[in-house]
Scaffold this active site. Structure first.
Site, short mmCIF file in Angstrom:
data_model
loop_
_atom_site.label_atom_id
_atom_site.label_comp_id
_atom_site.label_asym_id
_atom_site.label_seq_id
_atom_site.Cartn_x
_atom_site.Cartn_y
_atom_site.Cartn_z
N ASP A 67 -21.14 -37.51 8.79
CA ASP A 67 -21.14 -38.68 7.92
C ASP A 67 -19.86 -39.48 8.11
O ASP A 67 -18.94 -39.05 8.82
CB ASP A 67 -21.34 -38.26 6.44
CG ASP A 67 -20.47 -37.10 5.99
OD1 ASP A 67 -19.58 -36.66 6.75
OD2 ASP A 67 -20.67 -36.61 4.87
N ASN A 136 -21.89 -31.76 -6.82
CA ASN A 136 -23.19 -32.23 -7.31
C ASN A 136 -24.33 -31.76 -6.41
O ASN A 136 -25.45 -32.24 -6.53
CB ASN A 136 -23.19 -33.76 -7.44
CG ASN A 136 -23.02 -34.46 -6.09
OD1 ASN A 136 -22.90 -33.82 -5.06
ND2 ASN A 136 -23.01 -35.79 -6.12
N HIS A 138 -24.43 -32.14 -3.11
CA HIS A 138 -24.69 -32.92 -1.90
C HIS A 138 -24.34 -32.13 -0.64
O HIS A 138 -23.48 -31.25 -0.66
CB HIS A 138 -23.99 -34.29 -1.94
CG HIS A 138 -22.52 -34.30 -1.73
ND1 HIS A 138 -21.69 -35.25 -2.27
CD2 HIS A 138 -21.70 -33.48 -1.01
CE1 HIS A 138 -20.46 -35.01 -1.89
NE2 HIS A 138 -20.43 -33.96 -1.13
N GLU A 143 -26.99 -37.38 -1.44
CA GLU A 143 -26.69 -37.22 -2.85
C GLU A 143 -27.94 -36.80 -3.62
O GLU A 143 -29.05 -36.87 -3.07
CB GLU A 143 -26.16 -38.56 -3.40
CG GLU A 143 -24.89 -39.05 -2.69
CD GLU A 143 -23.62 -38.36 -3.16
OE1 GLU A 143 -23.68 -37.23 -3.68
OE2 GLU A 143 -22.54 -38.97 -3.01
P1 PGA Z 1 -14.56 -30.63 0.14
O1 PGA Z 1 -15.87 -31.53 0.20
O2 PGA Z 1 -14.62 -29.76 1.33
O3 PGA Z 1 -13.44 -31.59 0.22
O4 PGA Z 1 -14.65 -29.87 -1.14
C1 PGA Z 1 -17.09 -30.94 0.53
C2 PGA Z 1 -18.18 -31.96 0.41
O5 PGA Z 1 -18.13 -32.82 -0.47
O6 PGA Z 1 -19.11 -31.90 1.23
#
Ligand code: PGA
Length: 239
Positions: A67, A136, A138, A143
């Site tokens: 992404d 959440n 994702h 999302e």
């Molecule tokens: P993080 O993010 O590794 O910074 O916790 C993970 C994500 O949101 O996919």
């Protein structure tokens, strides 16, 4: 779905790196989707160390990012492309010809998404998707409520994700409102999936995965039933 519970940040990084390295041992030309965020940094550190000693041969694999923020050039230090260069690609001296990163500033984002899919398809699809997990639920920038059948596409980011990601920037940068992401349809087709989960903020999302009931409100549950899913997680989340 295989769970591996780890007791320290070192063990977490080590197990993640070992699983990913095993895929590369089996498939030296593997097409691999790479995550951004705090979660995979230890894995990248270990890959870099192992590439230097020759323990893992990364020079025939193909790398893609999962992404990217919309609107940012790759050279912008806040971009996911820049993150991957900084933490992994440059340090491991990966041949740029084997790397395809999304161009968040492409004038035609739909065309850019299609080009990403075409580049993955040219390698025969993803052999390994390495994923972090959002609080959440994702995966990549898919999302809650995301379509489970899409390839790479443009997405509006949720407020929760924008706030979580804002925490990484103390320089006045504002997290963009949109992103580009590999879609869940594409991630589910990856031959192997390695999901890395650390931190109490991820407890509810991980519990939804473990509950085993696919629910579009929790994108990670789209992985339920994947034939080769390994989850490396903190023991603290074991419950
Ligand atoms: P993080 O993010 O590794 O910074 O916790 C993970 C994500 O949101 O996919």
């Amino acid at each position: 779905m295989l769970f591996e519970w780890t007791d320290s940040p070192e063990e977490f990084a080590e197990r993640g790196a070992a699983h990913a390295a095993a895929v590369i041992d089996d498939m030296p030309e593997a097409a691999i989707a790479l995550p951004t965020g705090s979660t995979p940094i230890g894995l990248y550190d270990r890959w870099v160390e192992r590439a230097a000693t020759g323990e893992v041969q990364l020079n025939r694999a193909h790398f893609f990012n999962l992404d990217e923020y919309a609107g940012l050039p790759q050279a912008d230090s806040h971009s996911f492309a820049a993150f991957l260069h900084r933490h992994f690609l440059d340090r491991a001296a990966i041949d740029p010809a084997r790397v395809r990163l999304l161009r968040g500033d492409a004038p035609d984002l739909e065309g850019e998404a299609a080009a990403h899919d075409a580049a993955v398809a040219a390698q025969g699809g993803l052999d390994l998707a390495i994923l972090g997990l959002g609080g959440n639920g994702h995966i990549a920038f898919n999302e809650p409520g995301a379509d489970w059948n899409q390839g790479t596409h443009r997405v509006p980011l949720t407020e929760a994700t924008r706030i979580a990601n804002q925490a990484y920037f103390e320089d006045g940068f504002t997290v963009p409102r949109d992103g580009l992401t590999m879609g869940i349809g594409m991630l589910r087709k990856a031959r192997r999936v390695l999901l890395l989960v650390t931190g109490v903020a991820k407890a509810e999302a991980l519990a939804m995965l473990r509950a085993g009931r696919p629910d579009p409100a929790w994108p990670v549950t789209a992985l339920i039933g994947h034939p080769h899913l390994i989850v490396v997680a903190d023991s603290a989340l074991r419950g």
